[in-house]
Enzyme design. Structure first.
Site, PDB file in Angstrom:
ATOM      1  N   GLU A  60       0.985  -1.153   0.019  1.00 57.93           N
ATOM      2  CA  GLU A  60      -0.140  -0.059  -0.133  1.00 57.93           C
ATOM      3  C   GLU A  60       0.816   1.219  -0.023  1.00 57.93           C
ATOM      4  O   GLU A  60       0.619   2.242  -0.750  1.00 57.93           O
ATOM      5  CB  GLU A  60      -0.896  -0.020   1.205  1.00 57.93           C
ATOM      6  CG  GLU A  60      -1.946   1.028   1.115  1.00 57.93           C
ATOM      7  CD  GLU A  60      -2.902   0.984   2.411  1.00 57.93           C
ATOM      8  OE1 GLU A  60      -3.605   2.189   2.553  1.00 57.93           O
ATOM      9  OE2 GLU A  60      -2.870   0.131   3.156  1.00 57.93           O
ATOM     10  N   HIS A  96       7.695   8.618 -19.378  1.00 58.04           N
ATOM     11  CA  HIS A  96       7.508   7.448 -18.263  1.00 58.04           C
ATOM     12  C   HIS A  96       7.183   6.092 -19.360  1.00 58.04           C
ATOM     13  O   HIS A  96       7.017   6.484 -20.509  1.00 58.04           O
ATOM     14  CB  HIS A  96       6.118   7.837 -17.572  1.00 58.04           C
ATOM     15  CG  HIS A  96       6.182   8.657 -16.568  1.00 58.04           C
ATOM     16  ND1 HIS A  96       5.023   9.192 -15.727  1.00 58.04           N
ATOM     17  CD2 HIS A  96       7.186   9.356 -16.088  1.00 58.04           C
ATOM     18  CE1 HIS A  96       5.516   9.895 -14.778  1.00 58.04           C
ATOM     19  NE2 HIS A  96       6.775   9.932 -15.051  1.00 58.04           N
ATOM     20  N   GLU A  98       4.955   4.329 -19.982  1.00 63.40           N
ATOM     21  CA  GLU A  98       3.619   4.081 -20.935  1.00 63.40           C
ATOM     22  C   GLU A  98       3.781   5.076 -21.895  1.00 63.40           C
ATOM     23  O   GLU A  98       3.296   4.529 -22.953  1.00 63.40           O
ATOM     24  CB  GLU A  98       2.466   4.822 -19.836  1.00 63.40           C
ATOM     25  CG  GLU A  98       2.118   4.021 -18.897  1.00 63.40           C
ATOM     26  CD  GLU A  98       2.715   4.244 -17.347  1.00 63.40           C
ATOM     27  OE1 GLU A  98       2.215   4.127 -16.450  1.00 63.40           O
ATOM     28  OE2 GLU A  98       3.829   5.051 -17.701  1.00 63.40           O
ATOM     29  N   CYS A 126      -0.136   7.793 -14.269  1.00 66.09           N
ATOM     30  CA  CYS A 126      -0.142   9.007 -13.536  1.00 66.09           C
ATOM     31  C   CYS A 126      -1.165   9.555 -14.572  1.00 66.09           C
ATOM     32  O   CYS A 126      -1.547   9.326 -15.627  1.00 66.09           O
ATOM     33  CB  CYS A 126       1.247   9.873 -13.571  1.00 66.09           C
ATOM     34  SG  CYS A 126       1.823  10.440 -15.209  1.00 66.09           S
ATOM     35  N   CYS A 129      -0.167  10.450 -18.324  1.00 63.46           N
ATOM     36  CA  CYS A 129      -0.090   9.245 -18.799  1.00 63.46           C
ATOM     37  C   CYS A 129      -1.325   8.622 -19.215  1.00 63.46           C
ATOM     38  O   CYS A 129      -1.787   8.316 -20.364  1.00 63.46           O
ATOM     39  CB  CYS A 129       0.838   8.135 -18.261  1.00 63.46           C
ATOM     40  SG  CYS A 129       2.411   8.440 -18.410  1.00 63.46           S
TER      41      CYS A 129
END
Length: 222
Positions: A60, A96, A98, A126, A129
């Site tokens: 988490e 990034h 992606e 994010c 992206c």
């Protein structure tokens, strides 16, 4: 020598072994990695097991896990089907993984082909992206994207939630990785020690609870 390889997972943050000597070796290697020119997208056939164990862990609180690792399976259907696979990671924060996928792996979509893409990503995209993915899907109706994520990134933020919803409405399937998905990545995208039997995937203690936790959050968002 063999016994040394069977590292116990250490509790140091980077998942580096406690054994000082080996730690030194790794530090040297790490320095070399950091000499890479900035903004280089690292692509490769298989990613090192240490990265996988640290970056893909569906915890988490993902402190220190600020890189995205993206493993992809790209199936291009035309007269015949071609499947390619590999992985990307982002170096520094300029591009990034992606974005890198669309810039380097699939810079243009031919309209007469159908692209089925599955990504296995350490964390969800994010906002920037996610918006770019939404645009790509809207523009290319022949592009079908399924994103399997280990963790949700900044999911409490309203603009992040909105971006994920837009991705969904553009046809992107977003899923949380189940233990079996982590095992699939381990078998297909992670370096196995040469000359050894492929090591079985060892699930971490809270893998199932964390999967359920993120699955509930994602269901609430979408």
């Amino acid at each position: 020598k063999m016994a040394e390889k069977q590292e116990e997972p250490s509790n140091t943050q980077n998942g580096e072994p406690d054994n000082a000597e080996e730690g030194e070796e790794k530090k040297k290697k790490k320095l070399k990695r950091e000499d890479l020119p900035p903004f280089e997208i690292v692509t490769g056939e298989r990613l090192p097991a240490m990265f996988f164990k640290f970056q893909f862990r569906n915890v988490e609180y993902s402190s220190g896990r600020n890189k995205t690792f993206l493993c992809y399976v790209l199936e291009t259907q035309g007269k015949e089907s071609v499947t390619s696979r590999g992985y990307l990671e982002d170096e520094h924060a300029a591009a990034h993984a992606e974005m890198a996928f669309f810039n380097t792996i699939l810079p243009k979509c031919e309209s007469n082909l159908r692209y089925n893409i599955t990504w296995y990503v350490s964390s969800s995209p994010c906002v920037t992206c996610a918006d770019r993915i939404t645009e790509m899907l809207k523009k290319n109706k022949n592009l079908h994207l399924t994103i399997m994520v280990g963790r949700l990134f900044m999911w409490e933020e309203p603009e992040m939630q909105a971006a994920l919803k837009k991705m969904k409405s553009a046809g992107c399937k977003l899923r949380i990785m189940k233990p079996q998905d982590f095992e699939y990545v381990w078998q297909n995208f992670v370096e196995q020690e040469e000359g050894e039997e492929a090591k079985a995937f060892v699930p971490w203690e809270d893998i199932q609870e964390n999967f359920q936790y993120y699955e509930e959050k994602l269901a609430e968002i979408l």
